[in-house]
Design an enzyme around this catalytic site. Sequence first.
Site, PDB file in Angstrom:
ATOM      1  N   ASP A   1       0.870  -1.175   0.000  1.00 38.61           N
ATOM      2  CA  ASP A   1       0.000   0.000   0.000  1.00 38.61           C
ATOM      3  C   ASP A   1       0.911   1.229   0.000  1.00 38.61           C
ATOM      4  OD1 ASP A   1      -1.560   2.210   0.777  1.00 38.61           O
ATOM      5  OD2 ASP A   1      -2.928   0.978   1.950  1.00 38.61           O
TER       6      ASP A   1
ATOM      7  N   ARG B   1      -0.614  15.077  13.580  1.00 39.06           N
ATOM      8  CA  ARG B   1       0.053  14.646  12.357  1.00 39.06           C
ATOM      9  C   ARG B   1       0.251  15.836  11.420  1.00 39.06           C
ATOM     10  NH1 ARG B   1      -2.276   9.964   8.392  1.00 39.06           N
ATOM     11  NH2 ARG B   1      -3.729  11.648   7.972  1.00 39.06           N
TER      12      ARG B   1
END
Length: 406
Positions: free
Chosen positions: A193, A365
């Site tokens: 991925d 983040r």
Amino acid sequence: MTDITALDAADPFARTRALFDLPDGIIYLDGNSLGALPRAVKGRMAEVVATQWGEGLIRSWNTHDWIDLPGRVGERIARLIGAAPQTVMVADSTSVNLFKVLVTALRLRPGRQVIVSERGNFPTDAYIAAGVAELLGQGHELRLVEAGEIEAALGADVAVLLLTEVNYRTGARLDMAGLTVAAQRAGALTVWDLCHSAGAFPVDLSGADADFAVGCGYKYLNGGPGAPAFVYAAPRHLKGLRQPLTGWLGHAAPFSFAEAYRPATGIGAMRVGTPPVLSMSALDAALEVFDGVDLSALRAKADRLFELFTGEVRWLAPELELATPTDAARRGTQVSLRHPEAYAVMQALIERGVIGDFREPDILRFGLTPLYLSFAEVQRAAEILGEVMRTGAWDQPRYKVRAKVV
């Protein structure tokens, strides 16, 4: 002391920054979740809607070659992920593509029942893998292990190793080449991925000899919300490629309207239904920003941005714990910081014009996207974060009310 003005003056990516439509007063550190808008997309969308659709109507499937758009956009992405020509197709979503390649890979390893993945992998990967195992009804199972236990888990019963190269929470990066070798030595196939890799730094699927890969178009590739995803199959798997979603555009001759399904040759077999021409055209235009871009130079700037941001945060907000590896080879291009009230802290930052995001349970983040971020912006973002922490500005009830999308 770092001379920020000199860094920005010498930045080769000032050219690409000018290719983006960035709102005034905003420092955008969330390109790892949704990329910023490339200016070319506006013009392309207007042209596709007004001319190709509005005037060309159905003729544009031929006159503007809408029918082959998935392959053409796939070729643009192939260069960014180290894939050979005609091995990448843009289609569907990451989840749907993952379903297709997982079933394909499991069929190539009959008698083996286990899909190994990292504990803490992005949930859709685990959900899809568990769903595939249940759907096939042949005793397959998903086995989740810690990152340090992956190689040891590659026993004779493992059919597929399913991994995300860069962890969505922490930004930690796995060794694609090394783990692919280990999996194949054990007789397993690999599915990677690349959602947090493609467009962020050089990816080398061919060099790693990976079997399959998937990824999205809306993060570092800047294709817009819900942009189509991509799927990769190594050249050795293209002959006789057969995936489970046998839709009409994956047929060898879709406009023959034959009653029996016959898969297209090569990567075209990964197509399913009619391509979303508007969103795929947006992605196609967005990928123009990578024309002439040296991905190694892109990575070098990302590393400098990382050092600048984390260095500033280290002394401006020492209570924040760095969750991302400091070793450049072991991380992607994001910074993840831990704090018990990370959600509230992020809402306070967003209100002050610094946009990052939050991930459960305690992660702040920040995406470092060198194509459009300046050194001055990253330094200023760290200063604002330090101010929010020093003053306790985040500790207000309104910042703790969870929105539907976090």
